[in-house]
Design a protein around this motif. Structure first.
Motif, PDB file in Angstrom:
ATOM      1  N   ILE A   2       0.975  -1.269  -0.019  1.00 19.47           N
ATOM      2  CA  ILE A   2      -0.041   0.136  -0.048  1.00 19.47           C
ATOM      3  C   ILE A   2       0.857   1.081  -0.127  1.00 19.47           C
ATOM      4  N   ASP A   3       0.671   2.102  -0.986  1.00 21.00           N
ATOM      5  CA  ASP A   3       1.677   3.172  -1.212  1.00 21.00           C
ATOM      6  C   ASP A   3       0.807   4.757  -0.719  1.00 21.00           C
ATOM      7  N   LYS A   4       1.570   5.091   0.281  1.00 20.90           N
ATOM      8  CA  LYS A   4       1.002   6.427   0.947  1.00 20.90           C
ATOM      9  C   LYS A   4       1.871   7.681   0.930  1.00 20.90           C
ATOM     10  N   ILE A   5       1.146   8.774   0.997  1.00 19.58           N
ATOM     11  CA  ILE A   5       1.827   9.845   1.179  1.00 19.58           C
ATOM     12  C   ILE A   5       1.455  10.370   2.544  1.00 19.58           C
ATOM     13  N   TYR A  27      -3.339   8.364  13.010  1.00 17.99           N
ATOM     14  CA  TYR A  27      -2.364   8.053  11.916  1.00 17.99           C
ATOM     15  C   TYR A  27      -1.709   9.756  11.248  1.00 17.99           C
ATOM     16  N   LEU A  28      -0.467   9.737  10.731  1.00 16.97           N
ATOM     17  CA  LEU A  28      -0.153  10.837  10.381  1.00 16.97           C
ATOM     18  C   LEU A  28      -1.489  11.377   9.096  1.00 16.97           C
ATOM     19  N   PRO A  29      -1.566  12.644   8.875  1.00 19.92           N
ATOM     20  CA  PRO A  29      -2.197  12.936   7.681  1.00 19.92           C
ATOM     21  C   PRO A  29      -1.670  12.664   6.556  1.00 19.92           C
ATOM     22  N   GLY A  30      -2.701  12.371   5.589  1.00 17.32           N
ATOM     23  CA  GLY A  30      -2.292  12.048   4.362  1.00 17.32           C
ATOM     24  C   GLY A  30      -2.957  10.791   3.945  1.00 17.32           C
ATOM     25  N   GLY A  31      -2.627  10.193   2.557  1.00 13.53           N
ATOM     26  CA  GLY A  31      -3.354   9.004   1.885  1.00 13.53           C
ATOM     27  C   GLY A  31      -2.701   8.463   0.805  1.00 13.53           C
ATOM     28  N   LYS A  32      -3.788   7.808   0.132  1.00  6.82           N
ATOM     29  CA  LYS A  32      -3.219   7.145  -1.171  1.00  6.82           C
ATOM     30  C   LYS A  32      -3.441   7.926  -2.179  1.00  6.82           C
ATOM     31  N   VAL A  40       3.632  15.284  -4.724  1.00  4.20           N
ATOM     32  CA  VAL A  40       2.918  16.655  -4.398  1.00  4.20           C
ATOM     33  C   VAL A  40       1.561  16.823  -4.539  1.00  4.20           C
ATOM     34  N   GLU A  41       1.129  16.542  -5.532  1.00  2.00           N
ATOM     35  CA  GLU A  41      -0.383  16.416  -5.809  1.00  2.00           C
ATOM     36  C   GLU A  41      -1.006  15.804  -4.791  1.00  2.00           C
ATOM     37  N   THR A  42      -0.586  14.588  -4.415  1.00  2.00           N
ATOM     38  CA  THR A  42      -1.209  13.608  -3.384  1.00  2.00           C
ATOM     39  C   THR A  42      -1.294  14.449  -2.066  1.00  2.00           C
ATOM     40  N   LEU A  43      -0.102  14.933  -1.746  1.00  2.00           N
ATOM     41  CA  LEU A  43       0.141  15.621  -0.359  1.00  2.00           C
ATOM     42  C   LEU A  43      -0.938  16.809  -0.335  1.00  2.00           C
ATOM     43  N   VAL A  44      -0.943  17.540  -1.182  1.00  2.00           N
ATOM     44  CA  VAL A  44      -1.686  18.875  -1.224  1.00  2.00           C
ATOM     45  C   VAL A  44      -3.179  18.448  -1.092  1.00  2.00           C
ATOM     46  N   ARG A  45      -3.835  17.589  -1.902  1.00  2.00           N
ATOM     47  CA  ARG A  45      -4.994  16.972  -1.970  1.00  2.00           C
ATOM     48  C   ARG A  45      -5.430  16.305  -0.570  1.00  2.00           C
ATOM     49  N   GLU A  46      -4.717  15.519  -0.076  1.00  2.00           N
ATOM     50  CA  GLU A  46      -5.140  14.358   1.163  1.00  2.00           C
ATOM     51  C   GLU A  46      -5.191  15.713   2.376  1.00  2.00           C
TER      52      GLU A  46
END
Length: 130
Positions: A2-5, A27-32, A40-46
């Motif tokens: 499972i790949d998460k940011i 959990y630390l904030p973030g997600g798939k 970067v796009e994943t981090l900003v969106r999540e």
């Protein structure tokens, strides 16, 4: 795998953590990532979706990649957490999927997911997490 940011945000030796509705573990904030998204796009969106703030993209910096058994998944399913630090604008607030935002210290290590425990150890060893 499972790949998460994830976003590592520390203030006064404590780390920003989230607890989803119906969960006991933090959990630390973030997600798939979604199809075609960059880290970067994943981090900003999540982060926008989970804690209602805007990540300042020019301040994003890599903070490590950590792996562990995925929480609540069958044995052998591993989560890889690619972590970043970054500044933000706005006011931290739990979104619809997040029940609680908490500032955790190393003493709270047993309240977090397995991969977050590894991150907590790393941050304590670096002198960042009290």
């Amino acid at each position: 795998m499972i790949d998460k940011i994830a976003w590592i945000h520390l203030v006064d030796g404590r780390i920003l953590s989230t607890r989803s509705r119906g969960k006991q573990v933090y959990y630390l904030p973030g997600g798939k990532r979604e199809a075609g998204e960059t880290d970067v796009e994943t981090l900003v969106r999540e982060i926008r979706e989970e804690v209602s703030v805007e990540i300042a993209e020019p301040t994003i910096a890599p903070a490590g990649v950590f792996e562990a058994q995925a929480d609540g998944k069958a044995a052998g399913i591993v989560v890889r957490m690619t972590c970043f630090t970054a500044d933000y604008t706005g006011t931290l607030a739990a979104s619809s999927e997040i029940e609680e935002i908490a500032w955790l210290g190393y003493a709270d290590r047993e309240r977090v997911s397995p991969v977050d425990k590894i991150i907590f150890d790393h941050l304590r060893d670096a002198g960042s997490l009290k």
